[in-house]
Design an enzyme around this catalytic site. Structure first.
Site, PDB file in Angstrom:
ATOM      1  N   GLY A  20       0.903  -0.968  -0.325  1.00  0.00           N
ATOM      2  CA  GLY A  20      -0.137  -0.011  -0.021  1.00  0.00           C
ATOM      3  C   GLY A  20       0.513   1.167   0.105  1.00  0.00           C
ATOM      4  CG  ASN A  22       1.502   4.013  -5.768  1.00  0.00           C
ATOM      5  OD1 ASN A  22       2.179   4.697  -5.977  1.00  0.00           O
ATOM      6  ND2 ASN A  22       2.370   2.846  -6.276  1.00  0.00           N
ATOM      7  CG  HIS A 114       2.081  -1.596 -15.946  1.00  0.00           C
ATOM      8  ND1 HIS A 114       1.713  -2.664 -14.966  1.00  0.00           N
ATOM      9  CD2 HIS A 114       2.466  -1.502 -16.486  1.00  0.00           C
ATOM     10  CE1 HIS A 114       2.200  -3.864 -15.617  1.00  0.00           C
ATOM     11  NE2 HIS A 114       3.309  -2.846 -16.972  1.00  0.00           N
ATOM     12  CD  GLU A 179       4.797   2.420  -9.074  1.00  0.00           C
ATOM     13  OE1 GLU A 179       3.868   2.205  -8.566  1.00  0.00           O
ATOM     14  OE2 GLU A 179       5.936   1.898  -9.972  1.00  0.00           O
TER      15      GLU A 179
END
Length: 192
Positions: A20, A22, A114, A179
């Protein structure tokens, strides 16, 4: 496409399967005054997802369903999303493939991050593939989710240089740092 109306934040669900990182990053982003989203639901396909701890930490509802029977799970999730008035879904390390029907019900309202520069290296093992193919750059992509795996319209991408010393693990860490920057930027772009 989701459009921001007035100053109300868009109710968002984040789907996870793992640590988790992100998710935590998106929660922090959602707390910023000019963020277009609020995180109102955390969904996981496994009770073992470490990211579920952010549910308690940030007082966000969570829901877990194993996907043993994906049709039943998806029906329950869709019901919950509608009940909670969720308008956007962010996939963040979610390791299940959603059905065409699920995606159709939320068409244009599901985004994914991704760990490759799509259309290169769809699916798993992206960092191994990039190193084996002696690529000079890797990276990450935020894209809209369609029924075809990792093939939806690209929102934003970020390149990461691959050094000769990089391993799949070290490259994964470098890409993950990007990201965390890219996902909030992509969400802002969706609503601008």
């Amino acid at each position: 496409m989701v459009k921001l109306t007035g100053f109300k934040k868009v109710k968002t669900a984040v789907f996870i399967s793992g640590t988790g990182s992100n998710l935590k990053n998106l929660i922090r982003f959602s707390k910023i005054k000019n963020s277009p989203i609020s995180i109102d639901l955390i969904f996981s396909n496994t009770i073992k997802a470490k990211g579920l701890r952010f549910s308690d930490q940030f007082n966000i509802k969570q829901y877990v369903s194993s996907f043993k029977d994906s049709k039943v799970s998806e029906a329950k999730i869709l019901n919950l999303l509608n009940k909670e008035n969720i308008k956007l879904i962010c996939l963040a390390g979610f390791m299940k493939i959603l059905s065409k029907n699920f995606i159709k019900d939320f068409s244009g309202k599901i985004v994914n991050i991704h760990p490759s520069l799509l259309p290169k290296y769809k699916g798993l093992d992206t960092h191994i593939k990039a190193i084996q193919n002696k690529d000079e750059v890797a990276g990450c992509t935020v894209h809209f989710v369609t029924a075809k795996l990792d093939s939806g319209k690209i929102i934003l991408q970020k390149e990461v240089k691959i050094s000769e010393k990089d391993t799949p693990t070290s490259l994964a860490k470098k890409v993950l740092r990007q990201e965390h920057r890219l996902y909030p930027a992509a969400i802002k772009k969706i609503f601008n």
